[in-house]
Design a protein around this motif. Structure first.
Motif, mmCIF file in Angstrom:
data_model
loop_
_atom_site.group_PDB
_atom_site.id
_atom_site.type_symbol
_atom_site.label_atom_id
_atom_site.label_comp_id
_atom_site.label_asym_id
_atom_site.label_seq_id
_atom_site.Cartn_x
_atom_site.Cartn_y
_atom_site.Cartn_z
ATOM 1 N N GLN A 58 0.834 -1.200 0.000
ATOM 2 C CA GLN A 58 0.000 0.000 0.000
ATOM 3 C C GLN A 58 0.871 1.254 0.000
ATOM 4 O O GLN A 58 2.100 1.180 0.092
ATOM 5 N N MET A 82 -6.138 -2.254 -3.397
ATOM 6 C CA MET A 82 -5.099 -2.061 -2.385
ATOM 7 C C MET A 82 -5.267 -0.683 -1.753
ATOM 8 O O MET A 82 -5.864 0.214 -2.343
ATOM 9 N N LYS A 83 -4.692 -0.509 -0.571
ATOM 10 C CA LYS A 83 -4.907 0.716 0.190
ATOM 11 C C LYS A 83 -3.981 1.839 -0.281
ATOM 12 O O LYS A 83 -2.783 1.633 -0.465
#
Length: 399
Positions: free
Chosen positions: A337, A364-365
């Motif tokens: 991330q 995804m972050k």
């Protein structure tokens, strides 16, 4: 013949190395092998900290017996029950039937899952902050669930300021005679393997690592004893800072990594042109990987290191080139991330790689995907060089 190393006058490394194993956990290439660390303390009571993988059972038993030199084994502390550290637990119990197993409540059922012997009658079940006195030494225990199994704990020797850190602070690589990190060029020869070990084995569990770091960083740690790799007795803060960075998913370096999946070389060509344009911007040490020949664990490790990631993929079976798709899904499962991402896609018809890569990366972050994705149809044409240059401009401006 036994091969042990003295850490303190009463503390000995009794582990060993395996240079024949090709895949750690049958998943990760380890061309430099792997070490399995175990430690014996000779106090009024004797203590064994963890065991080793079955592959080095003979060496391990000889080492333990040599250090004990006829003494009985009073305690075995089980910091982590994964088989590379517990495969010889049953052998130790068979040879030392009176040994007490020091562990936490989550460890007991896992021992029973692996072994036929009854652990309940010999277990000393500890809780967070409990202590154990063995004579001169007093130990405190800190639970570290999901670093990277639920039963993990670490053990702190309050007397000699030693932290037995389980899988935290471990690394791939066999020991070559030098036990201590200050006896090797760790940053040159070991850091890549340490990062690859962390990112692939522990990397998914950054929040759990952060919780552990909050517990142990206030301690006065003079020696750090992990279950894989060198023992630390100096510059410990430098290594702990690496763990702070990795576990917070902050990039270790402002750097660019390019990974490409190319069938006939045209996508690779586009990636090479981009790398050259980046170099013209003064970007140094650009890393490039062909996803078909580079193991995903290496590229995931680089994704933990680098701030900027470029993925260039051919379209294949109406989606992402299979090796690239495997990599991106692996990155997602390892919780990568907080990166800036640029995408390049290719296809002779039905160009869909970019769309599919975007879908995975968007899950995804905190991934910033740059707007100017490049689409190539079969091969790079003259009029697309300006687009590649613009992508290089955008990446350089955000470095």
């Amino acid at each position: 013949m036994y091969c042990v190393k003295k850490i303190k006058d009463d503390l000995f490394w009794v582990g060993g190395s395996d240079r024949r194993l090709a895949l750690f956990e049958n998943a990760y290439p380890i061309p430099r092998g792997i070490s399995y660390n175990s430690y014996v303390l000779l106090d009024e009571k004797t203590v064994l900290f963890d065991t080793v993988d079955r592959a080095i059972t003979g060496q391990f038993i000889e080492n333990v017996e040599a250090v004990l030199d006829g003494r009985n084994l009073d305690y075995i502390v089980v910091n982590h029950m994964e088989p590379d550290h517990c495969a010889t637990l049953g052998e130790i119990v068979r040879r030392y039937p009176d040994v007490k197993v020091v562990c936490n409540a989550k460890t007991v059922p896992i021992i029973n899952q692996f072994y036929e012997f009854s652990v309940d009658s010999r277990a000393i079940v500890i809780k967070e902050g409990d202590t154990l006195n063995t004579g001169k030494h007093t130990f405190t225990f800190y639970l570290a669930p999901m670093v990277h199994w639920p039963e993990v704990m670490v053990t702190y020797d309050m007397t000699d300021k030693i932290l037995f850190s389980a899988d935290a602070f471990g690394t791939f690589g066999a020991m070559n005679g030098n036990l201590f990190a200050d006896e090797v060029n760790f940053e040159r020869d070991w850091l890549d393997d340490a990062r690859r070990y962390y990112s692939n084995i522990v990397g998914k569990y950054g929040p759990s690592v952060q919780t552990l770091l909050k517990k142990v960083t206030p301690l006065d740690i003079q020696i750090l004893c992990p279950l894989h790799g060198p023992v630390w007795r100096s510059d410990i803060c430098w290594y702990v800072e690496k763990y702070q960075t990795w576990s917070s998913y902050a990039p270790e370096e402002q750097a660019v990594m390019i990974a490409y999946g190319s069938i006939y070389g045209n996508t690779e060509n586009a990636a090479n042109i981009l790398a050259s344009r980046l170099a013209e911007h003064g970007v140094r040490n650009i890393a490039m990987y062909d996803v078909s020949v580079t193991h995903p664990s290496v590229i995931i490790s680089e994704a933990f290191r680098c701030s900027h990631l470029v993925f260039a993929s051919a379209t294949y079976n109406g989606g992402v080139f299979s090796s690239m798709e495997h990599l991106l899904l692996d990155m997602k499962s390892h919780n990568v991330q907080n990166r800036t991402v640029a995408l390049m896609e290719n296809g002779s018809w039905g160009v869909l790689a970019g769309k599919k890569m975007t879908e995975i990366i968007s899950e995804m972050k905190n991934m910033t995907i740059l707007d100017n994705m490049i689409t190539i149809k079969s091969s790079v044409k003259e009029d697309q060089l300006a687009d590649i240059t613009a992508m290089a401009d955008a990446i350089a401006q955000t470095l």
